[in-house]
Design a protein around this motif. Sequence first.
Motif, PDB file in Angstrom:
ATOM      1  N   THR A  65      44.139 103.889 -47.606  1.00 47.93           N
ATOM      2  CA  THR A  65      45.409 104.566 -47.856  1.00 47.93           C
ATOM      3  C   THR A  65      46.544 103.873 -47.104  1.00 47.93           C
ATOM      4  O   THR A  65      47.655 103.714 -47.636  1.00 47.93           O
ATOM      5  CB  THR A  65      45.303 106.042 -47.458  1.00 47.93           C
ATOM      6  N   ILE A  66      46.270 103.450 -45.874  1.00 51.61           N
ATOM      7  CA  ILE A  66      47.277 102.710 -45.113  1.00 51.61           C
ATOM      8  C   ILE A  66      47.587 101.377 -45.801  1.00 51.61           C
ATOM      9  O   ILE A  66      48.750 100.971 -45.916  1.00 51.61           O
ATOM     10  CB  ILE A  66      46.789 102.485 -43.674  1.00 51.61           C
ATOM     11  N   ALA A  67      46.549 100.694 -46.286  1.00 49.08           N
ATOM     12  CA  ALA A  67      46.756  99.420 -46.982  1.00 49.08           C
ATOM     13  C   ALA A  67      47.562  99.626 -48.254  1.00 49.08           C
ATOM     14  O   ALA A  67      48.488  98.854 -48.563  1.00 49.08           O
ATOM     15  CB  ALA A  67      45.402  98.776 -47.300  1.00 49.08           C
ATOM     16  N   ALA A  68      47.224 100.667 -49.021  1.00 44.82           N
ATOM     17  CA  ALA A  68      47.945 100.936 -50.267  1.00 44.82           C
ATOM     18  C   ALA A  68      49.428 101.182 -50.001  1.00 44.82           C
ATOM     19  O   ALA A  68      50.296 100.638 -50.699  1.00 44.82           O
ATOM     20  CB  ALA A  68      47.326 102.138 -50.972  1.00 44.82           C
ATOM     21  N   HIS A  69      49.722 101.984 -48.989  1.00 42.81           N
ATOM     22  CA  HIS A  69      51.121 102.284 -48.714  1.00 42.81           C
ATOM     23  C   HIS A  69      51.838 101.099 -48.081  1.00 42.81           C
ATOM     24  O   HIS A  69      53.055 100.947 -48.242  1.00 42.81           O
ATOM     25  CB  HIS A  69      51.228 103.540 -47.859  1.00 42.81           C
ATOM     26  N   SER A  70      51.102 100.253 -47.380  1.00 39.40           N
ATOM     27  CA  SER A  70      51.713  99.020 -46.880  1.00 39.40           C
ATOM     28  C   SER A  70      52.153  98.152 -48.048  1.00 39.40           C
ATOM     29  O   SER A  70      53.263  97.588 -48.040  1.00 39.40           O
ATOM     30  CB  SER A  70      50.713  98.263 -46.000  1.00 39.40           C
ATOM     31  N   ALA A  71      51.303  98.027 -49.062  1.00 42.89           N
ATOM     32  CA  ALA A  71      51.664  97.249 -50.251  1.00 42.89           C
ATOM     33  C   ALA A  71      52.801  97.903 -51.020  1.00 42.89           C
ATOM     34  O   ALA A  71      53.679  97.217 -51.556  1.00 42.89           O
ATOM     35  CB  ALA A  71      50.440  97.088 -51.147  1.00 42.89           C
ATOM     36  N   LEU A  72      52.798  99.243 -51.076  1.00 46.85           N
ATOM     37  CA  LEU A  72      53.827  99.967 -51.814  1.00 46.85           C
ATOM     38  C   LEU A  72      55.198  99.837 -51.143  1.00 46.85           C
ATOM     39  O   LEU A  72      56.208  99.559 -51.811  1.00 46.85           O
ATOM     40  CB  LEU A  72      53.437 101.448 -51.911  1.00 46.85           C
ATOM     41  N   VAL A  73      55.232 100.029 -49.828  1.00 43.17           N
ATOM     42  CA  VAL A  73      56.496 100.093 -49.098  1.00 43.17           C
ATOM     43  C   VAL A  73      57.010  98.705 -48.715  1.00 43.17           C
ATOM     44  O   VAL A  73      58.225  98.476 -48.659  1.00 43.17           O
ATOM     45  CB  VAL A  73      56.329 100.976 -47.849  1.00 43.17           C
ATOM     46  N   ARG A  74      56.077  97.758 -48.467  1.00 35.03           N
ATOM     47  CA  ARG A  74      56.472  96.423 -48.022  1.00 35.03           C
ATOM     48  C   ARG A  74      55.878  95.339 -48.935  1.00 35.03           C
ATOM     49  O   ARG A  74      55.099  94.489 -48.502  1.00 35.03           O
ATOM     50  CB  ARG A  74      56.021  96.197 -46.570  1.00 35.03           C
ATOM     51  N   PRO A  75      56.268  95.330 -50.208  1.00 37.03           N
ATOM     52  CA  PRO A  75      55.763  94.280 -51.110  1.00 37.03           C
ATOM     53  C   PRO A  75      56.242  92.897 -50.709  1.00 37.03           C
ATOM     54  O   PRO A  75      55.672  91.891 -51.151  1.00 37.03           O
ATOM     55  CB  PRO A  75      56.318  94.697 -52.475  1.00 37.03           C
ATOM     56  N   GLY A 116      43.457  95.354 -51.349  1.00 36.98           N
ATOM     57  CA  GLY A 116      42.092  95.762 -51.671  1.00 36.98           C
ATOM     58  C   GLY A 116      41.795  97.122 -51.066  1.00 36.98           C
ATOM     59  O   GLY A 116      42.083  97.357 -49.882  1.00 36.98           O
ATOM     60  N   LEU A 117      41.249  98.021 -51.870  1.00 32.00           N
ATOM     61  CA  LEU A 117      40.990  99.396 -51.460  1.00 32.00           C
ATOM     62  C   LEU A 117      39.489  99.660 -51.503  1.00 32.00           C
ATOM     63  O   LEU A 117      38.867  99.531 -52.558  1.00 32.00           O
ATOM     64  CB  LEU A 117      41.716 100.377 -52.380  1.00 32.00           C
TER      65      LEU A 117
END
Length: 328
Positions: free
Chosen positions: A109-119, A126-127
Amino acid sequence: MSQQTVDVTHRIVSAPAGRIHLVEQGAGPLVLLVHGFPESWYSWRRQLPVLAEAGYRAVAVDVRGYGRSSKPDATDAYRMLELVEDNAAVVRALGERRAVIVGHDWGATIAAHSALVRPDVFRAVGLLSVPYAPPGGPRPSEVFARMSGGGGDEFYVSYFQEPGRAEAEIEPDVRGWLAGFYAALSADTMPRPGAPDPHFVGRGGTLRARFPAGPLPAWLSEKDLAVYAEEFERTGMTGPLNRYRNMDRDWEDLADFEGAPITQPSLFIGGGLDASTTWMADAIKAYPATLPGLVSSHVLEGCGHWIQQERPAEINRLLTDWLASLPS
């Protein structure tokens, strides 16, 4: 001395948390590995040397609140946007501009939001174990309050909300609690169908009351358990549990991203016996809309929650194949 021991480097870097401890192996494109609850950088011990051998700079962090990373006192210091900025700061501190990010459990979830907020920083994501579900929908605390295992049982996320409550259960016997928690979610030791669900707390009870008694999971040696237990005995559990205590704040903080897809190249791997995969089956079905850059998606039959430790060879193959497919 083994090649793995020679090549592994521990270091501390500056981040909004104060400091982030990381373990690094290899050279090449940066792959940032983010663990979940209740783990540490050590949960990637079987991925670091393989990714390094494949030509990547593999870096596993201790998330804020864990291990040798800083542990801010304020509960709201563990909100998602803070953790995203820690990850971006690690990339900068390593002298890189961009990275691939891979996470497991809360780390997913942290990785997903890192990609979402800081593309601008995270070029692919990878999840592992926990699917991506875009921000939005009902307030999380209200959703979890409605979840029940029957007979007044309380969902574990709700149980974790009150500061000190779960700590009082876990901290008197960290090693025993961790052993039971890991076993409860592992394919070879989880409770049989029909047994009380270890994701719920009975009225007036504890989570541990529903953990299986018996041997450790096959993936977890006594030495491995000692590594985890010694870290949490030293640091306590409040920092890790504070991640759960910020879900409503995250819901508010991320309101501008409601329904937003992650467009970078992505990978999902779940365990067929993992409640995270089955409970969030609708999120996986929604991937054509929510993860339009999805390269591959896999559910490993007969696998539990701790997938990169339960099935390291399979996970390593899927990760390296996916990484090789990414634009340079």
